[in-house]
Design a protein around this motif. Structure first.
Motif, PDB file in Angstrom:
ATOM      1  N   ASP A 290       0.831  -1.206   0.000  1.00  0.00           N
ATOM      2  CA  ASP A 290       0.000   0.000   0.000  1.00  0.00           C
ATOM      3  C   ASP A 290       0.865   1.255   0.000  1.00  0.00           C
ATOM      4  O   ASP A 290       0.552   2.241  -0.676  1.00  0.00           O
TER       5      ASP A 290
ATOM      6  N   THR B  28       2.187   1.808  -3.395  1.00  0.00           N
ATOM      7  CA  THR B  28       1.077   2.286  -4.234  1.00  0.00           C
ATOM      8  C   THR B  28       0.842   3.776  -4.017  1.00  0.00           C
ATOM      9  O   THR B  28       0.624   4.531  -4.975  1.00  0.00           O
ATOM     10  N   ILE B  29       0.899   4.212  -2.768  1.00  0.00           N
ATOM     11  CA  ILE B  29       0.706   5.636  -2.461  1.00  0.00           C
ATOM     12  C   ILE B  29       1.802   6.469  -3.116  1.00  0.00           C
ATOM     13  O   ILE B  29       1.530   7.521  -3.711  1.00  0.00           O
TER      14      ILE B  29
ATOM     15  N   ASN C 151      -6.415  10.260  -2.859  1.00  0.00           N
ATOM     16  CA  ASN C 151      -7.301   9.130  -2.540  1.00  0.00           C
ATOM     17  C   ASN C 151      -8.412   8.940  -3.548  1.00  0.00           C
ATOM     18  O   ASN C 151      -8.669   7.832  -4.002  1.00  0.00           O
TER      19      ASN C 151
ATOM     20  N   VAL D 294      -6.083   6.213  -5.850  1.00  0.00           N
ATOM     21  CA  VAL D 294      -6.061   4.968  -5.061  1.00  0.00           C
ATOM     22  C   VAL D 294      -7.347   4.842  -4.247  1.00  0.00           C
ATOM     23  O   VAL D 294      -7.973   5.831  -3.910  1.00  0.00           O
TER      24      VAL D 294
ATOM     25  N   LEU E 265      -7.185   1.462   0.839  1.00  0.00           N
ATOM     26  CA  LEU E 265      -5.863   1.185   1.410  1.00  0.00           C
ATOM     27  C   LEU E 265      -5.976   1.039   2.918  1.00  0.00           C
ATOM     28  O   LEU E 265      -6.842   1.631   3.557  1.00  0.00           O
ATOM     29  N   LYS E 266      -5.065   0.252   3.510  1.00  0.00           N
ATOM     30  CA  LYS E 266      -5.007   0.157   4.965  1.00  0.00           C
ATOM     31  C   LYS E 266      -4.443   1.449   5.565  1.00  0.00           C
ATOM     32  O   LYS E 266      -4.748   1.797   6.686  1.00  0.00           O
TER      33      LYS E 266
END
Length: 142
Positions: free
Chosen positions: A53, A56-57, A84, A88, A91-92
């Protein structure tokens, strides 16, 4: 001859108590070895999911920076609000910011739940996350 075979079959009544105990002990030993191993695999996968994650960010932040004037966004910071919705989801990691300085993108997060541990990213780059750098990727037990 047939009568002899029938008598032998009648005399066999199943497994003895010792044989049953031996099977139970063997199954117990297998369970004692397998359960901790499986829980370790599950824990590692939870930590790897948080690291994925984070990467990914950072990649989403790079895409956002390419599409927008990042120098005007919060003084070179990109927050979850900017990326966000469009870049994406799910996400956690909920609370984060990305410091942008030239081509350097560094992730900063609050502690994130990863099973039995928490992970916090402190100015972590993709290289730091992949290398599991202890200075920028802090893993602590709950």
């Amino acid at each position: 001859m047939r009568q002899l075979i029938k008598q032998r079959i009648k005399n066999e009544k199943g497994l003895t108590l010792i044989e049953l105990l031996a099977v139970i002990v063997i199954l117990g030993i297998i369970a004692a070895i397998a359960i901790p191993s499986i829980s370790g695999i599950i824990q590692n996968s939870k930590e790897d999911a948080v690291r994925a994650d984070a990467i990914t960010i950072l990649n989403a932040a790079k895409n956002y920076a390419a599409a927008n004037d990042v120098s005007g966004v919060s003084g070179g910071k990109i927050t979850e609000k900017e990326i966000n919705s469009s870049y994406v989801n799910n996400l956690k990691i909920k609370s984060f910011s990305v410091d942008v300085s030239g081509n350097d993108f560094k992730l900063i997060t609050d502690p994130v739940d990863a099973g039995k541990n928490t992970i916090e990213f402190k100015s972590a780059t993709i290289s730091d996350i992949n290398a599991k750098s202890e200075t920028t990727v802090v893993v602590s037990k709950k």
